[in-house]
Design a protein around this motif. Structure first.
Motif, PDB file in Angstrom:
ATOM      1  N   LEU A 129    -107.084  30.803  13.745  1.00 50.38           N
ATOM      2  CA  LEU A 129    -105.731  30.965  14.276  1.00 50.38           C
ATOM      3  C   LEU A 129    -104.911  29.693  14.134  1.00 50.38           C
ATOM      4  O   LEU A 129    -104.015  29.429  14.937  1.00 50.38           O
ATOM      5  CB  LEU A 129    -105.794  31.389  15.755  1.00 50.38           C
ATOM      6  N   LEU A 130    -105.184  28.927  13.101  1.00 49.53           N
ATOM      7  CA  LEU A 130    -104.475  27.665  12.900  1.00 49.53           C
ATOM      8  C   LEU A 130    -103.030  27.913  12.501  1.00 49.53           C
ATOM      9  O   LEU A 130    -102.744  28.742  11.627  1.00 49.53           O
ATOM     10  CB  LEU A 130    -105.167  26.836  11.814  1.00 49.53           C
ATOM     11  N   SER A 131    -102.114  27.190  13.115  1.00 51.71           N
ATOM     12  CA  SER A 131    -100.696  27.267  12.749  1.00 51.71           C
ATOM     13  C   SER A 131    -100.111  25.894  12.468  1.00 51.71           C
ATOM     14  O   SER A 131     -98.936  25.779  12.132  1.00 51.71           O
ATOM     15  CB  SER A 131     -99.898  27.948  13.872  1.00 51.71           C
ATOM     16  N   ALA A 132    -100.927  24.840  12.597  1.00 56.25           N
ATOM     17  CA  ALA A 132    -100.481  23.471  12.325  1.00 56.25           C
ATOM     18  C   ALA A 132    -101.707  22.606  12.038  1.00 56.25           C
ATOM     19  O   ALA A 132    -102.823  22.897  12.478  1.00 56.25           O
ATOM     20  CB  ALA A 132     -99.692  22.909  13.502  1.00 56.25           C
ATOM     21  N   LEU A 133    -101.466  21.502  11.282  1.00 56.17           N
ATOM     22  CA  LEU A 133    -102.553  20.600  10.899  1.00 56.17           C
ATOM     23  C   LEU A 133    -102.421  19.235  11.557  1.00 56.17           C
ATOM     24  O   LEU A 133    -103.189  18.323  11.247  1.00 56.17           O
ATOM     25  CB  LEU A 133    -102.572  20.422   9.377  1.00 56.17           C
ATOM     26  N   THR A 134    -101.471  19.091  12.462  1.00 58.23           N
ATOM     27  CA  THR A 134    -101.202  17.774  13.046  1.00 58.23           C
ATOM     28  C   THR A 134    -102.416  17.202  13.758  1.00 58.23           C
ATOM     29  O   THR A 134    -102.786  16.032  13.565  1.00 58.23           O
ATOM     30  CB  THR A 134    -100.028  17.879  14.035  1.00 58.23           C
ATOM     31  N   SER A 135    -103.092  18.018  14.585  1.00 62.38           N
ATOM     32  CA  SER A 135    -104.235  17.510  15.352  1.00 62.38           C
ATOM     33  C   SER A 135    -105.417  17.156  14.458  1.00 62.38           C
ATOM     34  O   SER A 135    -106.238  16.305  14.819  1.00 62.38           O
ATOM     35  CB  SER A 135    -104.666  18.549  16.390  1.00 62.38           C
TER      36      SER A 135
END
Length: 608
Positions: A145-151
């Motif tokens: 369910l990834l929606s961003a790669l920032t972390s």
């Protein structure tokens, strides 16, 4: 519902290894040199066999790590050395697939020598990089369910060589900025398939900084539907060896050489060519015409194919003599249009499921939709092979919307148009057009109208003077003969063309349909009459058991006879030839840099 942490799942998997229970561990069941011979003890080799024997109840699932079976063997051979830290440090590979993991917690850091971590098909929405062991070289996060790669990039594992982010909701500009060589200096293989990246040039600019990248998977992203893919990717990333599971040949690289220099002129849009060719199998409507029918009305039948396709412009008709109709429905992507109109559009699309057209199931889908062009081919009269030769070219700039449309597929419908023609009223032919019943409107049959007698008399008197009477047409009566769903997912997966022979099965003529309805109606009346007769007889005769039995048997016999009649009547339609339609959808793809130059030259000229 409480979150399912990764460390909790791993602890459970390790407990299932039963490292301290029989046949592992240091227990009384082990036979040693100092222990006396007893029936309860086992040799070491026998204990090892119990771990691997296919029918052994102590053989457990160890597919989640290749170190798991080896660890169980160690628990038999030298159980004293299996302390907690040794067990955690022993694992270098973990495959936790479809276990409902939603949180990657700090407990993972206990696996200090972990090199490969596969977490596919879980419910992870965030990857905190501080909870990942620095020794990781392979990380697979497919279908989460990834929606961003920032972390994941604060900072990422420094030695990572393989990263799979396939089938996640990634595609924002922030995600692209987190896919650079500054974050992944040693990355060799990257899988971004089935994500939502639409800006091809921005993504390629970021990926070009991955100096070690050799294998890249991009299929399933919206921008791969554009004509510039895969050529622009091949020329923009000279360090690549493999793209979308296919090796890049030197010839392919030469063909696309120079395409990256034209990137300023390239606009990410898709060009789809939809073709409807020949149709056969439609029953001849003239075969069911009544010879004793009146001269008027004159009944004509025309046929056409209808479908819907996504477009941001009016489709270009590639056939000069092809007649087409377009009805464009527009819903804005940001939902800024009138709310009532959006709701109405959604209801209209949802109500068309039974008619075999594009199904839009949710309000969210309606918001994401672009222009849906409803196209009908030119009308042709009946023939054994009806050649429509209809080709339409659709230009779509909303590549994300096109991806959703292709994954959903489209419905192709066969439509029949019936037209009744009557002689026009004039001074020479004083004929009043009679009102027709519903039956006459449907089949053009029924009682003979006074038009026939009047027109025949005038013909006999003024045969030489009068030509064929001018005919006036009623409004056409249309009916859908059938529809078929055409899957188009393969175009998203990398295919350039879907060429299919649509099979709609055998179709009944209009007369056969009416005859079937009439037969069912007559049977229904007969059943009611038989029931009434039986009720009267049972009342009059006092309900005699023997007579009731005879009546029931005769009733069953009559029912059987009727079933035989219906089967015989329907057997005619089952022998009909199936209706087939030749249909294709092809995405435009540039085969070389010169091919791209020919397509971009008009655009370059207009810009100059």
């Amino acid at each position: 519902m409480s979150s399912n942490t990764l460390s909790a799942v791993l602890e459970k998997q390790i407990r299932h290894l039963c490292l301290t229970d029989f046949p592992c561990g240091d227990g009384s069941w082990r036979k040693t040199k100092d222990s006396p011979d007893a029936a309860e003890t086992e040799e070491t080799d026998s204990l090892l066999d119990l771990l691997s024997c296919p029918h052994s109840p102590w053989r457990h699932d160890v597919s989640w790590s290749p170190q798991a079976p080896a660890l169980r063997k160690l628990a038999v051979l030298s159980p004293d050395g299996l302390h907690t830290d040794f067990i955690y440090n022993y694992f270098t590979t973990l495959h936790i697939v479809d276990k409902g993991v939603s949180v990657i917690d700090k407990g993972l850091l206990r696996f200090s020598k972990l090199k490969e971590l596969v977490l596919s098909a879980n419910k992870i929405s965030e990857i905190p990089s501080e909870n990942l062991p620095s020794t990781l070289k392979i990380l697979e996060l497919r279908a989460n369910l990834l929606s961003a790669l920032t972390s994941l990039t604060r900072p990422p594992p420094p030695h990572l060589q393989y990263l799979s982010l396939s089938s996640n909701s990634l595609g924002h500009h922030e995600d692209i900025s987190n896919l650079t060589g500054r974050h992944w200096p040693q990355l060799v293989c990257l899988d971004l398939s089935d994500c939502e990246f639409q800006d091809q040039k921005a993504l390629l600019s970021a990926l070009s900084t991955l100096t070690c990248l050799k294998t890249l998977v991009l299929e399933g992203n919206p921008f791969t539907l554009a004509p510039s893919y895969p050529g622009l990717t091949v020329d923009s990333l000279p360090q690549l060896s493999c793209l979308d599971t296919s090796w890049i040949s030197p010839e392919e690289r030469r063909c696309f050489q120079g395409l990256a220099k034209m990137s300023d002129l390239i606009v990410d849009h898709a060009s789809a060519t939809v073709s409807v060719r020949r149709m056969k199998g439609i029953p001849d409507p003239s075969m069911s015409a009544d010879e004793n029918a009146p001269e008027f009305p004159v009944v004509t039948y025309n046929y056409f194919i209808a479908y819907e396709f996504l477009s941001h412009h009016i489709p270009v008709n590639l056939e000069a003599d092809s007649e087409s109709k377009f009805d464009t429905a527009h819903v804005t992507n940001d939902g800024s249009s009138d709310a009532d109109q959006q709701s109405k559009n959604c209801e209209i699309e949802a109500s068309k499921q039974d008619n075999g057209v594009l199904i839009v199931n949710t309000q969210e889908t309606c918001h994401a939709a672009a222009h849906v062009s409803r196209h009908s081919t030119s009308k042709v009269t009946w023939s054994e092979f009806m050649d429509f030769s209809d080709t339409q070219k659709y230009i779509v700039s909303d590549l994300g919307g096109l991806k959703k449309f292709l994954n959903q597929g489209l419905y192709l419908r066969i439509e029949e148009e019936k037209v009744l023609s009557w002689p026009a009223a004039s001074e020479d032919i004083p004929v009043a057009k009679p009102s027709r019943t519903v039956k006459e409107k449907k089949g053009g049959k029924g009682k003979e109208s006074p038009i026939k007698s009047g027109s025949t008399k005038d013909k006999s008197k003024d045969k030489k003077k009068k030509s064929v009477p001018e005919l006036v047409q009623d409004a056409p009566i249309r009916r859908s003969l059938g529809s078929v769903h055409i899957p188009l997912q393969s175009l998203v997966k990398g295919d350039h063309k879907v060429d299919i022979l649509c099979d709609l099965g055998a179709l009944c003529t209009e007369t056969e349909v009416e005859a079937t309805l009439t037969l069912e109606k007559d049977l229904g009346k007969k059943v009611k009459e038989d029931k009434k007769t039986e009720d009267k007889e049972s009342k009059r005769r006092g309900g005699s058991g023997t007579r009731q039995k005879n009546t029931a048997s005769s009733k069953g016999k009559g029912k059987k006879d009727r079933e035989v009649d219906v089967h015989t009547d329907n057997s005619v339609s089952t022998q009909l030839e199936p209706v087939t339609v030749e249909f294709s959808v092809e995405l435009e793809k540039w085969q070389s840099a010169s091919d791209a130059h020919q397509h971009l030259l008009p655009h370059q000229t207009s810009q100059g």
